[in-house]
Design an enzyme around this catalytic site. Sequence first.
Site, PDB file in Angstrom:
ATOM      1  N   ASP A   1      39.372 -18.278 -25.960  1.00 38.06           N
ATOM      2  CA  ASP A   1      39.305 -18.365 -24.572  1.00 38.06           C
ATOM      3  C   ASP A   1      40.463 -18.893 -23.764  1.00 38.06           C
ATOM      4  O   ASP A   1      41.097 -19.577 -24.400  1.00 38.06           O
ATOM      5  CB  ASP A   1      38.097 -19.037 -24.110  1.00 38.06           C
ATOM      6  CG  ASP A   1      37.753 -20.311 -24.746  1.00 38.06           C
ATOM      7  OD1 ASP A   1      38.399 -20.668 -25.869  1.00 38.06           O
ATOM      8  OD2 ASP A   1      37.314 -21.359 -24.264  1.00 38.06           O
TER       9      ASP A   1
ATOM     10  N   GLU B   1      35.727 -22.308 -26.621  1.00 37.27           N
ATOM     11  CA  GLU B   1      35.981 -23.833 -26.999  1.00 37.27           C
ATOM     12  C   GLU B   1      36.356 -24.785 -26.040  1.00 37.27           C
ATOM     13  O   GLU B   1      35.886 -25.805 -25.939  1.00 37.27           O
ATOM     14  CB  GLU B   1      37.499 -23.730 -27.820  1.00 37.27           C
ATOM     15  CG  GLU B   1      37.653 -24.952 -28.443  1.00 37.27           C
ATOM     16  CD  GLU B   1      38.367 -26.057 -27.589  1.00 37.27           C
ATOM     17  OE1 GLU B   1      38.492 -27.156 -27.643  1.00 37.27           O
ATOM     18  OE2 GLU B   1      39.282 -25.385 -26.735  1.00 37.27           O
TER      19      GLU B   1
END
Length: 389
Positions: free
Chosen positions: A76, A134
Amino acid sequence: MNETVERGFAEMVEWRRHLHRNPELSYGEKETAAFVADKLESFGIEVRRNIGGHGLIGTVRGSLPGRTIALRADMDALPIREESRAEYVSRRDGIMHACGHDGHTAALLAVARYFAERRPTLRGEVRLLFQASEEVCPGGARPMIEHGALEGVDAVYGVHLWTPLPIGTVASAAGPMMASTDEFFIDITGRGGHGGMPHETVDSIVAASALVMQLQTVVSRSVDPLRPAVLSIGTINGGFAQNVVAEKTRITGTVRTFDEGTRALIRRRIEEMSLQIAEAYGASAEVDYLVGYPALVNHASEAERFFRVAPAALPGFAVEKAVPLMPAEDFAYYLEERPGCFMLVGAGNSEKGFVYPHHHPRFDFDESAMKASAALLIAMAESALENGV
């Protein structure tokens, strides 16, 4: 191994730059996951998609029986408007890879291909965890675990490209290496009124200001000085006009610790102080305390493996003991379930201008660090598959 990684470096850079141009935020990594899954399948790797959102699990089963080792990368990006002048700058306004996850993903793709090509002689199984989300709690690691990412796994490893360390350096440590992270939101409610008639009001801003100052004593006066901790106030918001006493004020902040006892102590003191100080000013307080990622604790035996393996895998590199860091990582959840090690790979280079910190609008890293990341993951996995200890 290093020759294979070197030959694949150009593609690694290509993959990383594609991902950098096309970043996606936590819980929305649909295109990133599709790109990664397509690459894995092109290597002949079995892929499970949509794990806990957009997570992926790739499996390389060797022809020979053996242990199972998991390797993880996060995918991400962050809600930051990029200010880089690189030709691969983000095409999505307000979103950028400002933490190196694009490099983590590209490096693990190279590792995936390496093991796929060695399937006939591979002893055991390599499980590739491409994890979503995350950066934002509750994170993507726990859903991956809940969907079987660690079933049958003997050890798990991960790396983080780290610009505070110079290129040519790798680091790790046994025990707590990255902090737990919690967030708190405190709403102070008083009684609003005219700024010229304060005696008829209960000023929430005054009560909140007093609380902010008192919270600064939690670490300095309640926590054992030999146990590192951080309590930081991030925002204080109250009022809407210069001549109105604010009825409501909100305080937000973060707590970072390395052990659960200190973590619980700080939470208790925040909640106690909020209620007591608000009451002292005639106001009330409501505390919303969000428990985030636990501290990341490397297993001693696997940290020892790192210090054995890294010098041979990365000749000429400085192999250092990592200093504990207050930033958090949801890789911590994997380490709560299985033996493993999280490692830092130096990616800073002042000569090339890679000097900006993580989460900065001009963050970037020396791409040659991806070679070190791939080589280190391969070496750790091969050591664990072949030796077990």
